[in-house]
Motif scaffolding. Structure first.
Motif, PDB file in Angstrom:
ATOM      1  N   ARG A 218     -22.198  -8.811  -7.720  1.00 28.55           N
ATOM      2  CA  ARG A 218     -20.913  -8.667  -8.178  1.00 28.55           C
ATOM      3  C   ARG A 218     -20.685  -6.927  -7.889  1.00 28.55           C
ATOM      4  NH1 ARG A 218     -18.274 -12.240 -12.959  1.00 28.55           N
ATOM      5  NH2 ARG A 218     -18.495 -14.467 -11.751  1.00 28.55           N
ATOM      6  N   ILE A 219     -21.482  -6.277  -8.406  1.00 26.31           N
ATOM      7  CA  ILE A 219     -21.349  -4.804  -8.312  1.00 26.31           C
ATOM      8  C   ILE A 219     -21.640  -4.454  -6.817  1.00 26.31           C
ATOM      9  CG2 ILE A 219     -22.779  -2.533  -8.852  1.00 26.31           C
ATOM     10  CD1 ILE A 219     -22.987  -3.901 -11.690  1.00 26.31           C
ATOM     11  N   ASN A 220     -22.593  -5.055  -6.277  1.00 23.42           N
ATOM     12  CA  ASN A 220     -22.766  -4.451  -4.563  1.00 23.42           C
ATOM     13  C   ASN A 220     -21.277  -4.892  -4.020  1.00 23.42           C
ATOM     14  OD1 ASN A 220     -25.322  -4.291  -5.084  1.00 23.42           O
ATOM     15  ND2 ASN A 220     -26.084  -6.053  -4.191  1.00 23.42           N
ATOM     16  N   VAL A 221     -20.783  -6.005  -4.078  1.00 22.74           N
ATOM     17  CA  VAL A 221     -19.381  -6.350  -3.791  1.00 22.74           C
ATOM     18  C   VAL A 221     -18.409  -5.143  -4.009  1.00 22.74           C
ATOM     19  CG1 VAL A 221     -17.622  -7.853  -3.332  1.00 22.74           C
ATOM     20  CG2 VAL A 221     -19.801  -8.901  -3.408  1.00 22.74           C
ATOM     21  N   ALA A 222     -18.511  -5.016  -5.134  1.00 24.19           N
ATOM     22  CA  ALA A 222     -17.542  -3.991  -5.766  1.00 24.19           C
ATOM     23  C   ALA A 222     -17.574  -2.383  -5.314  1.00 24.19           C
ATOM     24  CB  ALA A 222     -17.780  -3.601  -7.358  1.00 24.19           C
ATOM     25  N   LYS A 223     -19.150  -2.135  -4.868  1.00 21.13           N
ATOM     26  CA  LYS A 223     -19.284  -0.852  -4.104  1.00 21.13           C
ATOM     27  C   LYS A 223     -18.612  -0.820  -2.875  1.00 21.13           C
ATOM     28  CE  LYS A 223     -23.704   0.432  -6.659  1.00 21.13           C
ATOM     29  NZ  LYS A 223     -25.321   0.404  -6.297  1.00 21.13           N
ATOM     30  N   ARG A 224     -18.968  -2.000  -2.169  1.00 16.90           N
ATOM     31  CA  ARG A 224     -18.204  -1.993  -0.787  1.00 16.90           C
ATOM     32  C   ARG A 224     -16.751  -1.925  -0.561  1.00 16.90           C
ATOM     33  NH1 ARG A 224     -16.590  -6.338   2.186  1.00 16.90           N
ATOM     34  NH2 ARG A 224     -17.551  -7.744   0.822  1.00 16.90           N
ATOM     35  N   LEU A 225     -16.217  -2.673  -1.529  1.00 23.97           N
ATOM     36  CA  LEU A 225     -14.756  -2.648  -1.646  1.00 23.97           C
ATOM     37  C   LEU A 225     -14.202  -1.236  -2.201  1.00 23.97           C
ATOM     38  CD1 LEU A 225     -13.886  -6.224  -3.201  1.00 23.97           C
ATOM     39  CD2 LEU A 225     -13.743  -5.262  -0.856  1.00 23.97           C
ATOM     40  N   LEU A 226     -14.973  -0.569  -3.088  1.00 19.21           N
ATOM     41  CA  LEU A 226     -14.519   0.775  -3.522  1.00 19.21           C
ATOM     42  C   LEU A 226     -14.642   1.710  -2.503  1.00 19.21           C
ATOM     43  CD1 LEU A 226     -16.341   0.986  -6.927  1.00 19.21           C
ATOM     44  CD2 LEU A 226     -13.893   1.262  -6.590  1.00 19.21           C
ATOM     45  N   LEU A 227     -15.664   1.663  -1.281  1.00 13.52           N
ATOM     46  CA  LEU A 227     -15.744   2.644  -0.229  1.00 13.52           C
ATOM     47  C   LEU A 227     -14.982   2.025   1.093  1.00 13.52           C
ATOM     48  CD1 LEU A 227     -19.375   3.528  -1.027  1.00 13.52           C
ATOM     49  CD2 LEU A 227     -17.492   4.699  -1.812  1.00 13.52           C
ATOM     50  N   THR A 228     -14.829   1.133   1.262  1.00 18.45           N
ATOM     51  CA  THR A 228     -14.054   0.535   2.549  1.00 18.45           C
ATOM     52  C   THR A 228     -12.609   0.027   2.384  1.00 18.45           C
ATOM     53  OG1 THR A 228     -15.129  -1.798   1.962  1.00 18.45           O
ATOM     54  CG2 THR A 228     -16.322  -0.183   3.448  1.00 18.45           C
ATOM     55  N   THR A 229     -12.086   0.150   1.255  1.00 18.02           N
ATOM     56  CA  THR A 229     -10.725  -0.429   0.977  1.00 18.02           C
ATOM     57  C   THR A 229      -9.878   0.824   0.121  1.00 18.02           C
ATOM     58  OG1 THR A 229     -10.752  -1.865  -0.878  1.00 18.02           O
ATOM     59  CG2 THR A 229     -11.434  -2.810   1.202  1.00 18.02           C
ATOM     60  N   ASP A 230      -8.679   0.324   0.067  1.00 14.76           N
ATOM     61  CA  ASP A 230      -8.067   1.479  -0.952  1.00 14.76           C
ATOM     62  C   ASP A 230      -7.587   0.539  -2.116  1.00 14.76           C
ATOM     63  OD1 ASP A 230      -6.129  -0.392   0.512  1.00 14.76           O
ATOM     64  OD2 ASP A 230      -4.886   1.138   1.198  1.00 14.76           O
ATOM     65  N   ARG A 231      -8.141  -0.635  -2.424  1.00 16.24           N
ATOM     66  CA  ARG A 231      -7.720  -1.540  -3.516  1.00 16.24           C
ATOM     67  C   ARG A 231      -7.893  -0.690  -4.668  1.00 16.24           C
ATOM     68  NH1 ARG A 231      -8.257  -7.248  -2.858  1.00 16.24           N
ATOM     69  NH2 ARG A 231      -8.874  -7.819  -0.838  1.00 16.24           N
ATOM     70  N   THR A 232      -7.180  -0.965  -5.737  1.00 17.41           N
ATOM     71  CA  THR A 232      -7.317  -0.507  -7.150  1.00 17.41           C
ATOM     72  C   THR A 232      -8.497  -1.001  -7.912  1.00 17.41           C
ATOM     73  OG1 THR A 232      -5.972  -2.259  -8.345  1.00 17.41           O
ATOM     74  CG2 THR A 232      -4.829  -0.204  -7.373  1.00 17.41           C
ATOM     75  N   VAL A 233      -9.050  -0.352  -8.703  1.00 20.21           N
ATOM     76  CA  VAL A 233     -10.293  -0.751  -9.542  1.00 20.21           C
ATOM     77  C   VAL A 233      -9.759  -2.139 -10.248  1.00 20.21           C
ATOM     78  CG1 VAL A 233     -11.528  -0.136 -11.582  1.00 20.21           C
ATOM     79  CG2 VAL A 233     -11.119   1.471  -9.975  1.00 20.21           C
ATOM     80  N   ALA A 234      -8.557  -2.127 -10.912  1.00 21.21           N
ATOM     81  CA  ALA A 234      -8.120  -3.511 -11.461  1.00 21.21           C
ATOM     82  C   ALA A 234      -8.140  -4.624 -10.364  1.00 21.21           C
ATOM     83  CB  ALA A 234      -6.852  -3.418 -11.890  1.00 21.21           C
TER      84      ALA A 234
END
Length: 284
Positions: A218-234
Motif C-alpha cells: 500500500r505504501i508503494n502504491v501511495a508513493k507512486r500516486l504521490l509522485l505521478t498524480t496531483d491527488r490529495t493525500v486524503a
C-alpha cells in the motif's frame, strides 16, 4: 586439481554487509572426512557428480546430492560430506556478516533445509563463481568490495534457483489486491486456504507476514500516486485502502521516515506529475 584464495577484509568492510573470506574450486573423490564446525558461513556448489551431505545435532540429517546442487554450512553447526566413489567437482565460498544473518531471517539460507537441488540450469551461479575467482585472484585494490558484491549476487541466484514458482500466486494476489479493504481472513479464503497456512506461505515467499506485506505494498502504491498524480493525500489514502487520512499519514511517516506531503515535495520538487489518465492505465 584445486584453486583456493583466502581473504581477510578490513574492519571498514563490515559495512558492506557480507565479507568474502575465501573462495575456490576442487575436484575430489572419496575422502576421509570426519566433519567439522566453522565459525562462518559456507556455500558449496556441486557442479558434477554426487554424494551426500550431513549436518546438525544428533541424529544428523543426511541428504543425498546429485549435481547441480548447493549445500550451505552455518557458523557453529557441525557438517560432513562425502562424494561418491567416482567423485564430484565443487565450487565453494566462505563468508560472514550481518547480511548473511538477514538472509537466514528472510529464508534464503535455511538451517533446516541446507541442501538445494537446483531447478534448471546452474549457469548463472557458475558465472558468478567465475567472477569471484577472478576478483579474488586479480590483485585489484577493491578486491574485498568486489567479492562482497558477488557473494550478494550468489545468494540472490541461489534464491532464484530454489524453484519457488509455486509461491508466485500468493505474491501476485497481494501485489494486485493489497489495496482492497478486506481482512486477512478474506484474503486467505480467496486463495483457498486458512490463515495459518497463508501466513506460512507468505513468510516462505516474501520473508514477511501478510499484514506487513499489505502495508508495504500500500505504501508503494501511495508513493507512486504521490509522485505521478496531483491527488490529495486524503484521496490517496482512500485509494490504498485507508478511510482515515490521519491514520494513513502516521503509517506512512513511520515506515518512510517522511510525511506524505514532504515525500512528494522532496522527490518531485519541480512538480509536473504524469497525467492522471496515464497513471490510471498502469497496473498496480
Amino acid at each position: 586439481m584445486a584453486f583456493a584464495r583466502y581473504l581477510t577484509p578490513a574492519p571498514e568492510h563490515s559495512g558492506l554487509g557480507l565479507q568474502c573470506l575465501g573462495v575456490g574450486w576442487q575436484q575430489i573423490k572419496r575422502i576421509q572426512f570426519d566433519g567439522r564446525v566453522l565459525d562462518c558461513y559456507g556455500l558449496m556448489m556441486v557442479v558434477r557428480g554426487g554424494g551426500w551431505f550431513a549436518w546438525g545435532d544428533l541424529p544428523r540429517k543426511r541428504v543425498p546430492l546429485r549435481a547441480p546442487a548447493v549445500f550451505v554450512v552455518f557458523p557453529g553447526v557441525y557438517h560432513a560430506y562425502q562424494p561418491d566413489p567416482t567423485g564430484w567437482s565443487e565450487r565453494w565460498v566462505l563468508f560472514n556478516g550481518a547480511a548473511a544473518r538477514t538472509h537466514e531471517v528472510l529464508g534464503t539460507l535455511e538451517r533446516d533445509a541446507a541442501v538445494t537441488l537446483l531447478q534448471g540450469s546452474p549457469d548463472g551461479m557458475e558465472r558468478i563463481f567465475d567472477k569471484l575467482f577472478a576478483a579474488a585472484d586479480s590483485g585489484s585494490p577493491h578486491r574485498d568490495v568486489l567479492t562482497s558484491s558477488l557473494v550478494h549476487r550468489l545468494l540472490a541466484e541461489l534464491l532464484a534457483g530454489k524453484g519457488t514458482k509455486d509461491l508466485a500466486p500468493f505474491v501476485r494476489h497481494f501485489d494486485e489486491r493489497a489495496t482492497d479493504s478486506v481482512s486477512i481472513g478474506e484474503h486467505a479464503r480467496r486463495l483457498g486456504m486458512d490463515e495459518p497456512t497463508l501466513r506460512r506461505e507468505m513468510l516462505r515467499a516474501t520473508g514477511t507476514t501478510p499484514k506487513d506485506y499489505i502495508l508495504r505494498t500500500r505504501i508503494n502504491v501511495a508513493k507512486r500516486l504521490l509522485l505521478t498524480t496531483d491527488r490529495t493525500v486524503a484521496d490517496i489514502s482512500r485509494r490504498v485502502g485507508y478511510s482515515d487520512a490521519a491514520y494513513f499519514t502516521r503509517l506512512f511517516t513511520r515506515r518512510v521516515g517522511q510525511a506524505p506531503h514532504h515525500f512528494r515535495k522532496v522527490h518531485n520538487p519541480v512538480g509536473g506529475p504524469l497525467s492522471r489518465k496515464s497513471v490510471e492505465q498502469e497496473p498496480r
